[in-house]
Motif scaffolding. Structure first.
Motif, PDB file in Angstrom:
ATOM      1  N   VAL A  30       0.871  -1.175   0.000  1.00 16.36           N
ATOM      2  CA  VAL A  30       0.000   0.000   0.000  1.00 16.36           C
ATOM      3  C   VAL A  30       0.905   1.221   0.000  1.00 16.36           C
ATOM      4  CG1 VAL A  30      -1.711   1.317   1.311  1.00 16.36           C
ATOM      5  CG2 VAL A  30      -1.850  -1.170   1.251  1.00 16.36           C
ATOM      6  N   SER A  31       0.614   2.142  -0.893  1.00 16.71           N
ATOM      7  CA  SER A  31       1.428   3.348  -0.996  1.00 16.71           C
ATOM      8  C   SER A  31       0.623   4.552  -0.542  1.00 16.71           C
ATOM      9  CB  SER A  31       1.880   3.543  -2.443  1.00 16.71           C
ATOM     10  OG  SER A  31       2.568   4.747  -2.573  1.00 16.71           O
ATOM     11  N   LEU A  32       1.273   5.416   0.211  1.00 17.24           N
ATOM     12  CA  LEU A  32       0.611   6.650   0.633  1.00 17.24           C
ATOM     13  C   LEU A  32       0.436   7.580  -0.555  1.00 17.24           C
ATOM     14  CD1 LEU A  32      -0.579   8.014   3.082  1.00 17.24           C
ATOM     15  CD2 LEU A  32       1.657   8.953   3.601  1.00 17.24           C
ATOM     16  N   ASN A  33       1.428   7.601  -1.451  1.00 18.28           N
ATOM     17  CA  ASN A  33       1.351   8.341  -2.709  1.00 18.28           C
ATOM     18  C   ASN A  33       1.034   9.821  -2.536  1.00 18.28           C
ATOM     19  OD1 ASN A  33       2.173   7.079  -4.982  1.00 18.28           O
ATOM     20  ND2 ASN A  33       0.152   6.838  -5.867  1.00 18.28           N
ATOM     21  N   THR A  34       1.775  10.474  -1.669  1.00 22.03           N
ATOM     22  CA  THR A  34       1.585  11.908  -1.461  1.00 22.03           C
ATOM     23  C   THR A  34       2.938  12.610  -1.456  1.00 22.03           C
ATOM     24  OG1 THR A  34       1.738  11.749   0.943  1.00 22.03           O
ATOM     25  CG2 THR A  34      -0.454  11.562  -0.015  1.00 22.03           C
ATOM     26  N   VAL A  35       2.891  13.905  -1.640  1.00 29.42           N
ATOM     27  CA  VAL A  35       4.072  14.748  -1.452  1.00 29.42           C
ATOM     28  C   VAL A  35       3.819  15.593  -0.216  1.00 29.42           C
ATOM     29  CG1 VAL A  35       4.739  14.771  -3.885  1.00 29.42           C
ATOM     30  CG2 VAL A  35       3.172  16.501  -3.040  1.00 29.42           C
ATOM     31  N   ASP A  36       4.891  16.092   0.394  1.00 28.62           N
ATOM     32  CA  ASP A  36       4.733  16.857   1.629  1.00 28.62           C
ATOM     33  C   ASP A  36       3.895  18.110   1.429  1.00 28.62           C
ATOM     34  OD1 ASP A  36       6.161  15.019   3.106  1.00 28.62           O
ATOM     35  OD2 ASP A  36       8.068  16.013   2.741  1.00 28.62           O
ATOM     36  N   SER A  37       4.147  18.823   0.347  1.00 29.73           N
ATOM     37  CA  SER A  37       3.407  20.051   0.063  1.00 29.73           C
ATOM     38  C   SER A  37       3.152  20.138  -1.432  1.00 29.73           C
ATOM     39  CB  SER A  37       4.206  21.272   0.532  1.00 29.73           C
ATOM     40  OG  SER A  37       3.645  22.456   0.000  1.00 29.73           O
ATOM     41  N   LEU A  38       1.908  20.089  -1.830  1.00 29.72           N
ATOM     42  CA  LEU A  38       1.557  20.157  -3.240  1.00 29.72           C
ATOM     43  C   LEU A  38       1.983  21.500  -3.834  1.00 29.72           C
ATOM     44  CD1 LEU A  38       0.275  18.792  -5.654  1.00 29.72           C
ATOM     45  CD2 LEU A  38      -1.938  19.690  -4.912  1.00 29.72           C
ATOM     46  N   GLU A  39       1.802  22.579  -3.073  1.00 33.61           N
ATOM     47  CA  GLU A  39       2.173  23.916  -3.564  1.00 33.61           C
ATOM     48  C   GLU A  39       3.672  23.996  -3.842  1.00 33.61           C
ATOM     49  OE1 GLU A  39       0.409  23.503  -0.642  1.00 33.61           O
ATOM     50  OE2 GLU A  39      -1.568  23.907  -1.520  1.00 33.61           O
ATOM     51  N   THR A  40       4.482  23.471  -2.914  1.00 32.94           N
ATOM     52  CA  THR A  40       5.930  23.486  -3.089  1.00 32.94           C
ATOM     53  C   THR A  40       6.334  22.591  -4.251  1.00 32.94           C
ATOM     54  OG1 THR A  40       6.243  23.877  -0.727  1.00 32.94           O
ATOM     55  CG2 THR A  40       8.141  23.033  -1.942  1.00 32.94           C
ATOM     56  N   PHE A  41       5.695  21.449  -4.362  1.00 32.05           N
ATOM     57  CA  PHE A  41       5.981  20.513  -5.452  1.00 32.05           C
ATOM     58  C   PHE A  41       5.718  21.175  -6.802  1.00 32.05           C
ATOM     59  CE2 PHE A  41       4.800  16.755  -8.090  1.00 32.05           C
ATOM     60  CZ  PHE A  41       5.996  16.061  -8.004  1.00 32.05           C
ATOM     61  N   ILE A  42       4.581  21.840  -6.941  1.00 32.12           N
ATOM     62  CA  ILE A  42       4.237  22.526  -8.186  1.00 32.12           C
ATOM     63  C   ILE A  42       5.204  23.670  -8.460  1.00 32.12           C
ATOM     64  CG2 ILE A  42       2.484  23.968  -9.303  1.00 32.12           C
ATOM     65  CD1 ILE A  42       0.378  22.138  -7.935  1.00 32.12           C
ATOM     66  N   ALA A  43       5.557  24.427  -7.419  1.00 31.94           N
ATOM     67  CA  ALA A  43       6.515  25.520  -7.586  1.00 31.94           C
ATOM     68  C   ALA A  43       7.876  24.983  -8.039  1.00 31.94           C
ATOM     69  CB  ALA A  43       6.657  26.306  -6.288  1.00 31.94           C
ATOM     70  N   ASP A  44       8.297  23.858  -7.478  1.00 31.70           N
ATOM     71  CA  ASP A  44       9.562  23.245  -7.881  1.00 31.70           C
ATOM     72  C   ASP A  44       9.522  22.818  -9.347  1.00 31.70           C
ATOM     73  OD1 ASP A  44      10.689  23.608  -5.390  1.00 31.70           O
ATOM     74  OD2 ASP A  44      10.318  21.558  -4.709  1.00 31.70           O
ATOM     75  N   ILE A  45       8.408  22.270  -9.769  1.00 28.72           N
ATOM     76  CA  ILE A  45       8.255  21.874 -11.177  1.00 28.72           C
ATOM     77  C   ILE A  45       8.340  23.101 -12.073  1.00 28.72           C
ATOM     78  CG2 ILE A  45       6.614  20.993 -12.898  1.00 28.72           C
ATOM     79  CD1 ILE A  45       5.647  19.028 -10.694  1.00 28.72           C
ATOM     80  N   ASN A  46       7.585  24.137 -11.729  1.00 33.67           N
ATOM     81  CA  ASN A  46       7.572  25.347 -12.544  1.00 33.67           C
ATOM     82  C   ASN A  46       8.918  26.049 -12.580  1.00 33.67           C
ATOM     83  OD1 ASN A  46       4.886  25.042 -13.318  1.00 33.67           O
ATOM     84  ND2 ASN A  46       4.138  26.149 -11.533  1.00 33.67           N
ATOM     85  N   SER A  47       9.716  25.878 -11.535  1.00 34.48           N
ATOM     86  CA  SER A  47      11.030  26.518 -11.462  1.00 34.48           C
ATOM     87  C   SER A  47      12.149  25.608 -11.966  1.00 34.48           C
ATOM     88  CB  SER A  47      11.326  26.936 -10.025  1.00 34.48           C
ATOM     89  OG  SER A  47      10.372  27.861  -9.574  1.00 34.48           O
TER      90      SER A  47
END
Length: 104
Positions: free
Chosen positions: A38-55
């Motif tokens: 079973v996987s939790l399948n989450t990131v700590d912060s979705l906002e930070t994750f998206i910002a990291d992708i965009n940057s």
């Protein structure tokens, strides 16, 4: 009149996994996730994750993606984009530097 609440075993495991993650019980988290499949399948912060992708902060993105259980096709698509993005960003940076210096 009595009522019962039915909870899926996977949901209980996900709650325990979330507890382990929030309390820095990394080994327990990995073991439980592995043994229960079973996987939790989450990131700590979705906002930070998206910002990291965009940057383009792939050094921050890839370790998080490695922890996710994503379908093979999604992973292939992601890793296919990595060299294209890195090359594109590097070229954009070079062009900006050249423009600033006056070579163009």
């Amino acid at each position: 009149m009595s009522s019962t609440l039915e909870i899926e075993a996977r949901d209980v495991i996900k709650i325990v996994l979330q507890f382990c993650k929030e309390n820095s019980l990394h080994q327990t988290f990995q073991t439980l996730q592995s043994e229960c499949q079973v996987s939790l399948n989450t990131v700590d912060s979705l906002e930070t994750f998206i910002a990291d992708i965009n940057s383009g902060r792939w050094d921050a993105i890839l370790p998080q993606v490695a922890q996710l259980k994503l379908p093979r096709k999604k992973l292939e698509d992601l890793y296919e984009q990595l060299p294209q993005r890195r090359f594109g960003w590097r070229m954009c940076g070079r062009i900006r530097v050249r423009e600033a210096i006056g070579f163009l």
